[in-house]
Design a protein around this motif. Sequence first.
Motif, mmCIF file in Angstrom:
data_model
loop_
_atom_site.group_PDB
_atom_site.id
_atom_site.type_symbol
_atom_site.label_atom_id
_atom_site.label_comp_id
_atom_site.label_asym_id
_atom_site.label_seq_id
_atom_site.Cartn_x
_atom_site.Cartn_y
_atom_site.Cartn_z
ATOM 1 N N TRP A 92 0.828 -1.214 0.000
ATOM 2 C CA TRP A 92 0.000 0.000 0.000
ATOM 3 C C TRP A 92 0.858 1.258 0.000
ATOM 4 C CZ3 TRP A 92 -0.218 3.906 3.655
ATOM 5 C CH2 TRP A 92 -1.222 4.858 3.454
ATOM 6 N N THR A 93 1.958 1.252 0.728
ATOM 7 C CA THR A 93 2.798 2.445 0.828
ATOM 8 C C THR A 93 3.481 2.778 -0.493
ATOM 9 O OG1 THR A 93 4.692 1.127 1.553
ATOM 10 C CG2 THR A 93 3.214 1.978 3.254
ATOM 11 N N LYS A 94 3.560 1.804 -1.430
ATOM 12 C CA LYS A 94 4.252 2.019 -2.702
ATOM 13 C C LYS A 94 3.302 2.381 -3.842
ATOM 14 C CE LYS A 94 7.671 -1.421 -1.279
ATOM 15 N NZ LYS A 94 8.313 -2.723 -1.585
ATOM 16 N N LEU A 95 2.002 2.422 -3.560
ATOM 17 C CA LEU A 95 1.056 2.794 -4.608
ATOM 18 C C LEU A 95 1.315 4.218 -5.064
ATOM 19 C CD1 LEU A 95 -2.263 1.252 -3.194
ATOM 20 C CD2 LEU A 95 -0.837 0.366 -5.057
ATOM 21 N N VAL A 96 1.196 4.443 -6.368
ATOM 22 C CA VAL A 96 1.535 5.743 -6.950
ATOM 23 C C VAL A 96 0.349 6.694 -6.924
ATOM 24 C CG1 VAL A 96 2.342 6.909 -9.042
ATOM 25 C CG2 VAL A 96 3.282 4.663 -8.413
ATOM 26 N N GLN A 97 -0.852 6.199 -7.208
ATOM 27 C CA GLN A 97 -2.018 7.069 -7.345
ATOM 28 C C GLN A 97 -2.651 7.343 -5.980
ATOM 29 O OE1 GLN A 97 -4.711 5.891 -10.542
ATOM 30 N NE2 GLN A 97 -3.138 4.511 -11.352
ATOM 31 N N PRO A 98 -2.719 8.607 -5.563
ATOM 32 C CA PRO A 98 -3.309 8.934 -4.245
ATOM 33 C C PRO A 98 -4.752 8.471 -4.077
ATOM 34 C CG PRO A 98 -2.044 10.783 -5.103
ATOM 35 C CD PRO A 98 -2.129 9.790 -6.214
ATOM 36 N N PRO A 99 -5.642 8.575 -5.099
ATOM 37 C CA PRO A 99 -7.011 8.099 -4.868
ATOM 38 C C PRO A 99 -7.088 6.630 -4.486
ATOM 39 C CG PRO A 99 -6.913 9.465 -6.845
ATOM 40 C CD PRO A 99 -5.503 9.225 -6.421
ATOM 41 N N ILE A 100 -6.217 5.811 -5.065
ATOM 42 C CA ILE A 100 -6.246 4.387 -4.722
ATOM 43 C C ILE A 100 -5.746 4.178 -3.298
ATOM 44 C CG2 ILE A 100 -5.385 2.109 -5.373
ATOM 45 C CD1 ILE A 100 -5.185 3.033 -8.223
ATOM 46 N N LYS A 101 -4.762 4.959 -2.882
ATOM 47 C CA LYS A 101 -4.275 4.847 -1.507
ATOM 48 C C LYS A 101 -5.368 5.245 -0.518
ATOM 49 C CE LYS A 101 0.056 5.665 -0.634
ATOM 50 N NZ LYS A 101 1.388 6.267 -0.448
ATOM 51 N N LYS A 102 -6.177 6.260 -0.877
ATOM 52 C CA LYS A 102 -7.277 6.649 0.002
ATOM 53 C C LYS A 102 -8.318 5.539 0.106
ATOM 54 C CE LYS A 102 -6.897 11.657 -0.625
ATOM 55 N NZ LYS A 102 -7.579 12.898 -1.056
ATOM 56 N N ILE A 103 -8.616 4.890 -1.037
ATOM 57 C CA ILE A 103 -9.561 3.778 -0.988
ATOM 58 C C ILE A 103 -9.012 2.662 -0.107
ATOM 59 C CG2 ILE A 103 -10.725 2.025 -2.369
ATOM 60 C CD1 ILE A 103 -10.714 3.968 -4.687
ATOM 61 N N GLY A 104 -7.691 2.439 -0.158
ATOM 62 C CA GLY A 104 -7.076 1.427 0.704
ATOM 63 C C GLY A 104 -7.280 1.731 2.171
ATOM 64 N N LEU A 105 -7.160 2.998 2.577
ATOM 65 C CA LEU A 105 -7.394 3.358 3.972
ATOM 66 C C LEU A 105 -8.868 3.248 4.340
ATOM 67 C CD1 LEU A 105 -5.005 6.418 4.496
ATOM 68 C CD2 LEU A 105 -4.651 4.019 5.119
ATOM 69 N N ASP A 106 -9.766 3.568 3.394
ATOM 70 C CA ASP A 106 -11.191 3.398 3.657
ATOM 71 C C ASP A 106 -11.546 1.931 3.841
ATOM 72 O OD1 ASP A 106 -11.504 6.117 3.452
ATOM 73 O OD2 ASP A 106 -12.075 6.071 1.333
ATOM 74 N N VAL A 107 -10.889 1.042 3.094
ATOM 75 C CA VAL A 107 -11.096 -0.392 3.277
ATOM 76 C C VAL A 107 -10.678 -0.810 4.682
ATOM 77 C CG1 VAL A 107 -10.280 -2.672 2.541
ATOM 78 C CG2 VAL A 107 -10.907 -0.965 0.834
ATOM 79 N N ALA A 108 -9.523 -0.324 5.125
ATOM 80 C CA ALA A 108 -9.077 -0.647 6.482
ATOM 81 C C ALA A 108 -10.051 -0.114 7.526
ATOM 82 C CB ALA A 108 -7.683 -0.069 6.703
#
Length: 740
Positions: free
Chosen positions: A691-707
């Motif tokens: 997750w920390t290496k994902l390039v696109q910020p929107p996808i990283k935000k979705i990852g935190l929403d999943v958590a």
Amino acid sequence: MPKATKKKKEKHADFAKAKLKLGKGKQAASNATDTSFKARSIALPGQEALARAARVEDGSGPSEPTTANGLTLDDLIIRFRHPNAGVRKESLGGVKEILGVEVGRETGKVLRALGGLISDDDASVRKALIALLGWYLAQVPVSTLSPHLPLLVLQTSSALSHIFPEIRLDGCKLVHLLLQHVPSHVVGSWPHEPSNILEGLRLAVGLGGEKGVNSQIGRLTGGAKLVTMRAMSEFVRRGLGIGLEVEKGKWKEGWEESGSRGKGRGKQRTVKADGGADLSEEGWLAAGKCWDVEAELENGWEIGRLGQQGGKGDEDNVVGVVSQLYIQLHPLLLSTFLESAPTAFSPSSTSSFSSSSANATEDIPLALCNTTASLTELLARAILTRAPPNPSPELKEVRSCVSDFLKRMAAWFPFRSPKSQALTPSGLSPGFELSLAYSNLAVLLAPRPPALVWPETTTSKGGPARQSRSAMRVKAVETAWGKMRETARDTGKGKGKASSADNWAMEEVAEWVKDVLAPTKDALAPSLTPAAYSALLPIIWALLVQPPAQPVSEDDIPTSVGTAFLTHLTRQAATSAIRNVGDEFVISLIDIHEQRYPTLPFYIQVNSPLHDLFGRWFENVPKILWELGTRDEGSTEKLLRFLLDIGSRGQGGSASSLELLGVEVFPSISGKLAAFYHIQHPTKGSVPGPWTKLVQPPIKKIGLDVARVWIEWDKEGRLGDAVGRGCKAAGKEWEGYWTR
């Protein structure tokens, strides 16, 4: 000398040949012209083209472009009427030379002049014309061509009805070319209105009578048949608005309600912006014109769509026009397939070319089989998917013709000719395309899933006794399955009967799908390409929605095909293109299965073996996320959005009789997700997750929403701790987004 002899010699004196004497040459005739003069060159200074070329060399020439011989565009167009075919062909090359300098020059004049050569008597001129138009139409914008195309289309239509078959054949080639670049101008308003081009194509293929019984196409060679049928197939495809490529998600039409995911299920919680899902407390399923209001004791009021009614428009007219066309073409399509199939699929045939050969020649019998089958499938789909519930005699005749064609194809199904391994432009081998056409025809003839009829609530002496939504849905689905089974029984079984359902074909298709998805030990066997896999998914879906056996058995069509599909998918690597497409298909299956008020029957019974296979796939999602990493962020986003939707239900938001994914595995999923954010390795220590290496910020935000939504099942605190460490490694921005 006697008088008679003298008169005889005088009579033949003009024809007597003088005898030459030794040492003396032949005397010249008294009226001979002396041609003994010689000249080094003949100068024609008054010739316009040469004078213009001389001025161009001097730098004082005209501003308009010219050829190397000094000919302008007008000069070349005048030469199109030259009696010598070589001059006309050479002039076409000169036109291309000028247009290569200025391609948009006098488009109307160019198209009018080129259209006049469509019916030229010389084959080499027509061939050069088609090559020039293929280059020219690709260079000029359609907006520039549009005002001048009606005349070109009219001239093409005239060539299709020419007295000479060679010109009709080249007219078909030109129609196919125009359909590639300007299809709307060729198709017009067909099938809503008649088309001159279509009538010309019917004449070109030799349809004489109303039903094509007087067809003269048998006189054409195999290559000529292929050209005419391809032009007809392309015209019908464009007219019906069907693309060449596999239409992504087309199989979901009518099955999936928009806006139905994650609404009204258990406890709902609102997450941050960019969460990628609607997490509102209450939701509405608003679509269509027919509504039903149902109150559930535990969830309050809900509104669900039971059906969607739309205007027919002129669908009946379209069905009638396409049905008449197919009935006319059926004898021709069937006879061509039966003539070509024995040669194309002969056991003694060997491959004459490899798929990598650049100069490979096309196998005409195999291509004819493919074209006739695809055209039959195209017309049958346009008719049977639009057919009303009560078919007319014309529609019954269409079904009979399609069933007849399917029975004749069955002798060679599945199609595995050694010549059928070369890939087509669509990425599929001809043999695989034929098998797909056969499968689609079988699906079209199978009983159509009826719309669900939801049972009314009943009352008892003590007051109203409401049925749960789960019970109502199961009862509605069972009723629909009963109608499908009854239709299959009424139409009969077996290849020898005039069956509309053709259940034997569905069983053969199911066996073929399982064979394609089964593992093979043959290293030389061609692998399943992503294009072939994507084209196979609609067939798999059509088999999954068939009624299961009573009682549920692993040998029935939906269970056996579903098992083969899910088993094959779990064998694929996380980074493979097939895995990406397959995961998206499984997510769609789950969404359709778990709709609150579906319109069509799709339900996997609780005692079905497929429940365990869906559960294994679900438990494997965290591992797939880990293995994907940053290699394919598009696939990562799809899986994260799926987890966000599933987790947003909250505890108590699942109905065990409806859900494919059991709640008992949710704590395990939550613990496995921790590695996606951070790992505490025994030897390497603290290691940031993918997750920390994902390039696109929107996808990283979705990852935190999943958590955020899955932390509810994190009893041991592993997920929360991993997300905190991952955000700390990612930066203060993400720490703030997680903690607020």
